[in-house]
Structure formats: C-alpha cells, structure tokens
Design an enzyme around this catalytic site. Structure first.
Site, mmCIF file in Angstrom:
data_model
loop_
_atom_site.group_PDB
_atom_site.id
_atom_site.type_symbol
_atom_site.label_atom_id
_atom_site.label_comp_id
_atom_site.label_asym_id
_atom_site.label_seq_id
_atom_site.Cartn_x
_atom_site.Cartn_y
_atom_site.Cartn_z
ATOM 1 C CD GLU A 180 -1.418 -6.262 5.008
ATOM 2 O OE1 GLU A 180 -1.638 -5.108 5.413
ATOM 3 O OE2 GLU A 180 -0.962 -6.512 3.875
ATOM 4 C CB CYS A 231 -0.976 -0.027 1.172
ATOM 5 S SG CYS A 231 -2.342 1.149 0.981
ATOM 6 C CG HIS A 277 -3.581 -3.557 2.829
ATOM 7 N ND1 HIS A 277 -2.647 -3.101 3.736
ATOM 8 C CD2 HIS A 277 -4.186 -2.450 2.329
ATOM 9 C CE1 HIS A 277 -2.693 -1.775 3.794
ATOM 10 N NE2 HIS A 277 -3.615 -1.355 2.942
#
Length: 547
Positions: free
Chosen positions: A509, A381, A507
């Site tokens: 994650e 990001c 993102h």
C-alpha cells in the site's frame, strides 16, 4: 536557488494542511517544477513508530525505512515522488539531536536554549532537504494549530527563515476555517481574523490564505478577509469541501493557488498539464459499478489507521471504473458472532497489518471464510501471518499452531521472530524497515501481476514465516511465490485453484499511486469485480427460475 513555502493551520486541528501542501506540490509538478515536501510534527516522540494507531493513525514507511506521519503518504501519492527520513521531523528528534550535540561538546560550554539552538536545528533540517535533492521548491507543513504551545519553536524558526534566505524566496501560507453558522445563516470570518492575529503576534504575516469552507466563498467575504488580514484579495483561496481529496488540486488550481505562489516566489508562471489528473477525477466521479470489500482489522474505529490501504483500494477501483465501498469489520466481532454474519455479501476480503494478539482469531476466521467460499483475498504483513496460521490450524492440523508473537509456548511456531531481532531491546525504529528486494517465482499469480521478476517493496515487521514448515506448506497445496533474493525469507504466499488468494509480508500500500495503482491492489480489485459480476449473474438466474 531553492524556494520555500511554509504551510500553517489555524482555528481547528485536522484542517487539511497536508492535503493543501500535497495539492500545491501536484500543481507545481504539473508545471515542471521539482518539489519536495517536509512535515514538522510538534510531538515529543522521536517518530510515530511506537504510537498507538488510535492516537496517530497510520505509520507511513519510506523507502529508506523511516517511520513517519501519514501525511508523507499524501505527499508521495500526490506528487508521485518518494520521500525519505529527511522529510519527517519531530520535536523529539530535534531535541534528541541538540542534546547529543551538547553531550559531545559541540556548543563549547554555552548555555543551550530554544533560541538559537533548537530553532537553528529546525532550520538546518529544512536546508538539509533542499541540499539533498536540490528541488525548485521545498514545501514545509507545520503540524498542529497556530496558538499551540508545542508549535512555537517551529513557528519561530520559519519566521527567521525569510530573513535568512531572502524575502522573495519564502511564502507563508495559512490554512484556516470559515464556518457556516446555521442560526445566523452566514459564514463567519472572525475565527480566521483571530488566527491571523495570533500568527502576526509571532512575527509571521501570511502571504496566502487558504480558506476551508463547506460552500463557495463570496467575493465580498474575500475582500473582508483581505482587508482584515492584510492579504491581497487574489491570494484569498477558497478550498471548498470535496467528495474526494483528489479533487482538491483542481479546486485550488481554479482559485489560482499555484499562480499566486509562483508570483510571490518570482518564479515563471508556466502552464500546468493536469490532463491525467482531470481524467483520474472524472473516472472517480463516474464509476460503472460499486463493489463491496471487507477490511477486517483491529483499528477500524479510526479509518486513518489504514489510510494507505484505503487509498490503494481507491486507486484500484479507479483503474477498473469501479467505486470500492469499504465494509469496516472489527476482527473481534467475528470472534464473537462468526465470519458469515459480516462477510457473506462482500466481493473481496482484505486483512491488513497490525500488532498484538487482540483480534487475531477473528482475522484467521475471516481468512478461512475467504478460502472456503472462494472470495478474493489479500493479506498484508500480519494478514499473511494470519493466513499461515489459518493454514496450519485448518489444513495442516498442527496442534496449537500460532505465531511466537502471540504464544511464545506454542509447539508449532509457524511464524517466528526474525533472527536479527532476537537481541533487540528498544521498540522504536528497530524492526525490519524500508525497501527490500523480492524475487518472484515463475508461473504464479504474483508473477502474472508484476511486470518484472525482482520487485522492491517496503517492510515493517519483526516476525517472519518459519522455514521449518515451508515444505509442509507446499505439500499441502500452497505456493511460495516470492522470497528474498537469497531464498531465505518468505515474502509472498498464494493458493492455486482459488479465484484470488495471495498474501504478502511486505506493505504494498505504501507504493500505490492514483494514476498507477499497485499491481496487487489492481489485481485484487479486478478479482473482486469478477466475483461481483459472477454473483450478480447467479442472482439474476435465480430470479428467472422463480418467475
């Protein structure tokens, strides 16, 4: 019929209710029961999207674009099930819904009160989760600590729930602390007794006690808790401190948590299949090597601000039999002392997301160091946006290049506001949020990491790469390896000729799992292991020359 488990916490905050709820979810799923987990947060914010990371920690983004509590990340990772905006409820969202109904005349001129209007809305949100996916069990975590004034409407709502759906369809589970007093050299049950007394005064008698402690709970202590708290001794569960949260499901399984819960709910006591989870924990406990990865951020004083990033690195490490040691680097320290002081001995550099100008120059310097020193780099990001700024300043030599977020007057806004954001006034829930498609370019690092051409990743941003500079980026050696399906939005950039240099606008994650690490994190950790091995070999050769 769906069954319901309510998880409350007592004595202290941050007792681990979320991990207990997630662990129970894992254990039930290992018995082929379908599960959904709901978080009730007592703060008056509508959602945590506008809250400071220092106060709240990470904002976890769901597939449908909800900005939620970080506990939803635990729920997803432990149960390997995607949650939605229905799984996150706050006091603010409850009151907002009730007030909107009152304005529409839904209450027919009646006086709107906490009971029944607020409590009914809370119960409706719980039922909505059950209706949406029809799970066998809905586990609901009530945020805060029993005794807090903010939690009272939620506790009253769940008290009523057992009467509404039937006694055998609800379990109340209370997570509490059994402290060890060094001076007395014994564990004390009194705080738990008082916590249960407080819960009883509201009208809730816990069915299960989950006791957090730093050493085993002896049988005599369990019997004492059973007697004073009116809980069967077999329902007093020891949850001893563990070196990793991923050990907790196995710890509470040995204590019989799932078995007791199923018995109380009149559900079949099936045999669990935890082989994969046991293997996961064993690999975690016996790594072949330790590698150091620098996380260069602006909220590093609170590790929870990057919780999903940290867990994703752990997942990548497990897959390659490596322990990932995190080097927390404050980006502002790099601005003051330079990158080499903090990054010269690491095997990988990760720059995560964030907002605001503070620390940006330090992140840019860290990325420059990773590029020049051939250290594996992953940007997420804002990390991608900083990689673009680093390219613009140090390779393209664009005067005063910056993001329009940080310098609205820059002559070279290589990062610009998304067109659909130009007329947005409110901050909460207005970014580009949730799951979006990304098409990968063939013969790139990104395409080698992912098994498919079109991927779906979660986003949380207002700014994007400025396409006016795309041709120049490519001409100077970079590759745009992922875009939105229409080719308009740049989603991934990478640098050929570098051992591992890739950055994403999304993102990743949020989609990593312990048994299925995200491809980008797996690739990054593998590259860090290779870098570590190369440096180790070079050091050994240098020692031989000296001898």
């Amino acid at each position: 019929m769906t069954k319901f488990v309510f998880v409350t916490g007592g004595v202290v905050s941050s007792i681990g209710k979320g991990i207990v709820a997630a662990s129970l979810g894992r254990l039930l799923k290992s018995r082929n029961y379908s599960v959904s987990i709901l978080k009730l947060d007592p703060y008056i914010n509508v959602d945590p999207g506008t809250m400071s990371p220092f106060q709240h920690g990470e904002v976890f983004v769901t597939e449908d674009g909800a900005e939620t509590d970080l506990d939803l990340g635990h729920y997803e990772r432990f149960t390997d099930t995607s949650m939605s905006r229905l799984n996150s409820v706050t006091t603010g969202s409850i009151y907002q819904a009730v007030i909107n109904k009152e304005r529409r005349g839904a209450y027919m001129g009646g006086t709107v009160q906490v009971i029944p209007h607020i409590t009914n809305e809370i119960k409706e949100r719980i039922h909505r989760v059950a209706k949406n996916t029809n799970p066998d069990v809905v586990i609901t975590e009530i945020g805060g600590t029993v005794g807090d004034i903010e939690s009272l409407p939620f506790l009253e709502a769940i008290r009523q729930f057992r009467k509404d759906v039937g006694r055998n369809n609800v379990v109340y589970m209370h997570v509490t602390l059994i402290p060890w007093i060094p001076a007395a050299r014994e564990m004390k049950t009194k705080p738990t007794q008082h916590s249960v007394k407080e819960l009883r005064s509201i009208g809730i008698q816990p069915d299960v006690l989950v006791c957090r402690c730093d050493r085993p709970l002896k049988e005599g202590m369990k019997e004492k808790l059973s007697e004073f708290c009116d809980v069967p001794v077999e329902s007093v569960i020891t949850a001893q401190d563990a070196s990793s949260i991923y050990e907790v499901p196995l710890i509470v399984e040995r204590e019989g948590l799932a078995q007791q819960t199923l018995a109380l709910l009149n559900l079949e006591p099936r045999q669990p299949n935890l082989t994969d989870w046991q293997t996961l924990v064993q690999r975690m406990q016996t790594p072949q090597r330790q590698i150091e990865i620098a996380l260069v951020g602006k909220y590093v004083q609170l590790s929870d601000a990057y919780l999903s990033v940290v867990e994703s690195l752990v997942h990548g490490g497990i897959a390659v039999n490596s322990e990932v040691k995190l080097n927390w680097v404050n980006a502002e320290d790099i601005e003051q002392y330079g990158a080499e002081k903090f990054l010269k001995d690491v095997s990988g550099i990760l720059v995560p997301g964030g907002f605001g100008i503070r620390g940006v120059d330090g992140k840019v310097q860290a990325i420059q160091y990773a590029r020049q020193q051939k250290i594996p780099f992953l940007g997420l990001c804002l990390g991608m946006q900083c990689a673009v700024i680093e390219w613009a300043r140090n390779i393209a030599r664009l005067e005063r290049s910056n993001s329009a977020e940080f310098d609205p007057e820059t002559p070279n806004p290589v990062i610009n506001l998304l067109p659909e954001q130009e007329d947005v006034v409110d901050l909460g829930g207005t970014m580009r949020l949730g799951l979006y498609a990304c098409r990968l370019s063939p013969d790139t690092l990104a395409s080698s990491l992912y098994p498919q051409e079109v991927i779906y990743e979660r986003h949380r941003h207002r700014y994007e790469f400025n396409n006016a500079y795309r041709s120049l980026l490519i001409e100077t050696g970079y590759v745009v390896s992922g875009t939105s399906p229409d080719g308009r939005l740049v989603e991934i950039i990478e640098l050929p000729g570098h051992p591992f240099f890739i950055a994403t606008q999304f993102h990743p994650e949020f989609q990593s799992r312990p048994n299925s690490p995200h491809p980008l994190f797996l690739g990054f950790v593998k590259a860090a292991v290779d870098h570590y091995s190369t440096c180790l070999t070079e050091d050994e050769e240098c020692e031989e020359v000296k001898e």
